[in-house]
Design an enzyme around this catalytic site. Structure first.
Site, PDB file in Angstrom:
ATOM      1  N   LYS A 257       0.834  -1.202   0.000  1.00 50.52           N
ATOM      2  CA  LYS A 257       0.000   0.000   0.000  1.00 50.52           C
ATOM      3  C   LYS A 257       0.872   1.256   0.000  1.00 50.52           C
ATOM      4  CE  LYS A 257      -4.102  -1.870   0.083  1.00 50.52           C
ATOM      5  NZ  LYS A 257      -5.050  -1.620   1.174  1.00 50.52           N
ATOM      6  N   GLN A 317      -0.943 -12.128  10.873  1.00 54.64           N
ATOM      7  CA  GLN A 317      -1.373 -12.009   9.489  1.00 54.64           C
ATOM      8  C   GLN A 317      -0.119 -11.892   8.652  1.00 54.64           C
ATOM      9  OE1 GLN A 317      -3.620  -8.699  10.702  1.00 54.64           O
ATOM     10  NE2 GLN A 317      -2.186  -7.161   9.933  1.00 54.64           N
ATOM     11  N   ASP A 352      -2.885  -6.377   0.632  1.00 55.39           N
ATOM     12  CA  ASP A 352      -1.512  -6.617   1.068  1.00 55.39           C
ATOM     13  C   ASP A 352      -1.424  -7.556   2.263  1.00 55.39           C
ATOM     14  OD1 ASP A 352      -2.792  -4.728   2.658  1.00 55.39           O
ATOM     15  OD2 ASP A 352      -0.962  -3.633   3.136  1.00 55.39           O
ATOM     16  N   ASP A 387      -2.882  -7.645  17.793  1.00 59.11           N
ATOM     17  CA  ASP A 387      -3.697  -6.998  16.775  1.00 59.11           C
ATOM     18  C   ASP A 387      -4.892  -7.876  16.413  1.00 59.11           C
ATOM     19  OD1 ASP A 387      -3.748  -4.680  14.829  1.00 59.11           O
ATOM     20  OD2 ASP A 387      -3.800  -6.348  13.414  1.00 59.11           O
ATOM     21  N   ASN A 388      -6.089  -7.303  16.512  1.00 59.48           N
ATOM     22  CA  ASN A 388      -7.318  -7.985  16.069  1.00 59.48           C
ATOM     23  C   ASN A 388      -7.458  -9.423  16.589  1.00 59.48           C
ATOM     24  OD1 ASN A 388      -8.421  -5.845  14.529  1.00 59.48           O
ATOM     25  ND2 ASN A 388      -7.104  -6.354  12.799  1.00 59.48           N
ATOM     26  N   GLU A 416      -6.316  -5.904  21.377  1.00 59.03           N
ATOM     27  CA  GLU A 416      -6.791  -4.795  20.549  1.00 59.03           C
ATOM     28  C   GLU A 416      -8.017  -5.283  19.782  1.00 59.03           C
ATOM     29  OE1 GLU A 416      -6.865  -2.399  16.658  1.00 59.03           O
ATOM     30  OE2 GLU A 416      -6.447  -4.527  16.935  1.00 59.03           O
ATOM     31  N   LYS A 526       0.827   4.914   9.077  1.00 60.33           N
ATOM     32  CA  LYS A 526       0.781   3.484   8.753  1.00 60.33           C
ATOM     33  C   LYS A 526       1.364   3.204   7.371  1.00 60.33           C
ATOM     34  CE  LYS A 526      -3.603   2.744   9.236  1.00 60.33           C
ATOM     35  NZ  LYS A 526      -4.861   1.941   9.256  1.00 60.33           N
ATOM     36  N   TYR A 527       1.372   4.216   6.499  1.00 60.31           N
ATOM     37  CA  TYR A 527       1.774   3.975   5.116  1.00 60.31           C
ATOM     38  C   TYR A 527       2.980   4.796   4.671  1.00 60.31           C
ATOM     39  CZ  TYR A 527      -2.979   2.207   5.349  1.00 60.31           C
ATOM     40  OH  TYR A 527      -4.115   1.531   5.730  1.00 60.31           O
TER      41      TYR A 527
END
Length: 661
Positions: A257, A317, A352, A387-388, A416, A526-527
């Site tokens: 990204k 992930q 991604d 995360d998640n 989170e 983040k990007y």
């Protein structure tokens, strides 16, 4: 048929208990807990109850007498202290108390004027009961008991009150309270308590991207662990305890990204750290731009030298070019065309990222994640921000956290999971040490009070961490409220919750969204790299860092802020203000903090505060002194008080409550 579900003495509604004892409740090392239960029996004989506590090493307090609370509720309580990490257990024991039953009856009968002759059998019954109880008291006190027995059997004493005086003496009553004769003993099931180190409950978190510290935009260049370490003294000066790093692993090249989450990338775009994995390695590697694992070890060591610790993101992930995608395709979901499914939350697409599938090879995937976690704990990481976690099986987390803590009980896990309340609570029950919350979206007095009370109901297992912002969440209140909004939210988070956190840029009042109505930051870190001029902002007076430092100092100075269970709300006229207090005593020290906040970031507001005085440990008509920990001003307050706060100067009072001498 003899019943098996209820003992001879009934014990029910034991607390703390999580899902009827299915999972352990939570405490921290050195905490004093209240164990409570409803206890009763048939008939009118008196009963007693105690807590039998056992620690991880088998030691504990096998007998802590419970006291009856309230009138007619049959509710009993006792305080117990857990003073080491690990899995503790307790049972409630209830029993018939023949000594107290006899004493209660004989005092009523003598008080009603019954004669010595009428009570002769009662005197002998009492003597026999005391002799039966004798082996259970210290030998040094036997003479007192035997003296009472002799008096009960002394026919020369014609006054009934004289016959029972020794048996009913307060000293002997106290002795049998501490060393009772217990009959018909009934025991509850074993309830468990997982005890963590204190950081599990109390701490201030600071999140920043190492790649942005020391980074350059022209020419594009990543920061490193070494340049990021130069930021650590400033973080420590603000009083933070935990430095949380987003993923530090290699970032995928496939479908990377670009700025603001675009699908078009240039050769120098760094990509999202949450798209983990490339030819440079996976979850057990560090991004080459940041340095080596030795450089990471140095970063951890420098953090510790400043009395802080590192929390590392655990994001399960993968980028399409993660090594696992090649060596273990069974750990992913393969579509009918043979391709691996990328993450989607329609209409959102995350090209991604490949989500993991935990059902095809659970044993293999479970143990690989455990290996990764233990790799990082071997490099000094004792906290993981996960995360998640709600997108992975709860049974996996229950297994993983138990496996880690069985060897390293000091490792902590922050969930989170911004998702439905049942999932958030179940993750906490299954083992997560702390939880993100909905605080970010609770702004009004009603919303905050309702949510605060909701959290109090789950405080025995779910520990909140109030983040004021995250890389994903720029709340509308911060976008629209100007500089005062940042102070208001920081006061609320730091004073309401034992753990709270900020994401870097908060102290610079960053509040520009990528689009109106959205919660994403413009030019999201983040990007892309996001170097910041910290020194320039402070020199220009545009830094909230001194204010954050003051809040964290107040938290450290006041033990009452270290807990959630003591949160109490007070009344105000109108909804522009919120007032709450925290009070601690006993092992936590005698301390009380009272917080008054103007929730309107735009306008001066005034109100009358009406205090729940007993919640402050005060009488209703008592006056007391308060010291404002922000302004340094002293006031004399009572049950009703006028308040005016201008958010442009200071939107809150944080009072140290001091009883007048």
């Amino acid at each position: 048929m003899i019943g098996r579900s209820i003992g001879r003495v009934v014990i029910s509604d034991v607390s703390p208990a999580v899902s009827c004892g299915q999972w352990p409740s939570r405490a921290v090392e050195g905490e004093t807990l209240t164990v409570a239960a409803t206890v009763f029996r048939d008939g009118h004989d008196l009963i007693g109850a105690n807590v039998a506590l056992s620690g991880p090493d088998g030691r504990g307090n096998p007998f802590t007498r419970m006291r009856q609370v309230g009138v007619g509720a049959d509710r009993y309580e006792a305080e117990v202290r857990v003073d080491s990490e690990g899995l503790w257990g307790f049972r409630v024991e209830a029993w018939a108390d023949p000594v107290s039953t006899w004493r209660h009856a004989i005092e009523i009968k003598t008080g009603a004027g019954q004669s010595t002759d009428e009570l002769s059998v009662d005197f002998e019954d009492g003597a026999r009961i005391l002799l039966h109880a004798l082996p259970g008291v210290p030998e040094s006190r036997w003479a007192e008991v035997q003296h009472a027995v002799s008096a009960l059997r002394d026919d020369t004493l014609t006054d009934p009150h004289a016959r029972i005086a020794a048996a009913c003496d307060p000293a002997l009553v106290d002795l049998f309270t501490r060393c009772p004769l217990r009959e018909l003993i009934t025991r509850s099931p074993l309830y468990r308590i997982w005890v963590d180190r204190p950081r599990a409950l109390f701490g201030s978190w600071y999140e920043f991207f190492p790649r942005s510290e020391g980074a350059s935009l022209d020419p594009p260049r990543s920061g490193t662990f070494a340049t990021a370490a130069e930021r650590l003294p400033a973080v420590a000066a603000m009083g933070f305890d935990v430095v949380y790093l987003p993923p530090i692993h290699p970032i995928g090249e496939v479908n990377r990204k670009g700025p603001n989450n675009t699908l078009v990338t240039g050769p120098d775009d760094p990509g999202s750290p949450w798209a983990i994995g490339s030819d440079a390695g996976g979850h057990d590697a560090v991004h080459p731009d940041l340095g080596t694992i030795d450089d990471f070890d140095d970063f951890v060591a420098r953090t510790r030298a400043l009395d802080m610790e590192v929390a590392l993101d655990l994001a399960l992930q993968c980028a399409p070019d993660h090594p696992w995608a090649k060596t273990h395709p069974e750990w992913f979901t393969v579509k009918s065309d043979g391709s691996i499914a990328y993450a989607e939350n329609p209409p959102k697409k995350y090209q991604d990222i490949y989500p993991l599938n935990f059902d095809n090879d659970p044993a293999g995937l479970y143990h690989e994640v455990l290996r990764v976690v233990r790799y990082w704990t071997s490099h000094g990481v004792r906290i993981f921000r996960v995360d998640n976690p709600h997108t992975k099986p709860v049974q996996f987390w229950e297994w993983l956290i138990a496996e880690v803590k069985s060897v390293e009980p000091d490792v902590l896990f922050l969930s989170e999971a911004f998702t439905r309340p049942p999932m958030m609570r179940t993750l906490a029950k299954a083992g997560f040490t702390q939880s993100y919350t909905y605080f970010t979206w609770r702004n009004t007095r009603s919303e905050l009070e309702t949510y605060g009370r909701e959290l109090l109901e789950t405080a025995h297992y779910m520990r909140p961490n109030f983040f004021v912002n995250t890389p994903d969440i720029l709340p509308g209140y911060l976008q629209e409220g100007g500089d005062p909004a940042f102070k208001i939210r920081a006061v609320l988070a730091s004073m309401m919750s034992p753990s709270w956190g900020v994401y870097a840029g908060y102290e610079l009042f960053e509040n520009t969204p990528v689009r109106t109505g959205g919660e994403e930051y413009l030019d999201s870190e983040k990007y892309q790299y996001r170097p910041r001029d910290w020194a320039g902002a402070e020199h220009a007076g545009r830094s909230l860092a001194p204010y954050l430092a003051r809040l964290n100092r107040i938290r450290r100075d006041h033990p009452a802020t270290h807990w959630l269970r003591n949160l109490r709300f007070h009344h105000t006229d109108g909804d522009e203000f919120i007032v709450f207090s925290k009070r601690s005593g006993g092992a936590q020290g005698d301390d009380c903090v009272l917080v008054v906040v103007n929730l309107d970031p735009h306008n001066t507001q005034e109100t009358t505060v009406r205090l729940d005085m007993p919640a402050l440990g005060l009488e209703w008509r008592e006056t007391f002194d308060v010291h404002d920990e922000i302004s340094g001003t002293d006031y004399t307050w009572g049950q009703e008080n006028y308040v005016q706060l201008d958010p442009a100067t200071e939107p809150a009072h944080i009072f140290d409550v001091r009883r007048r001498k």
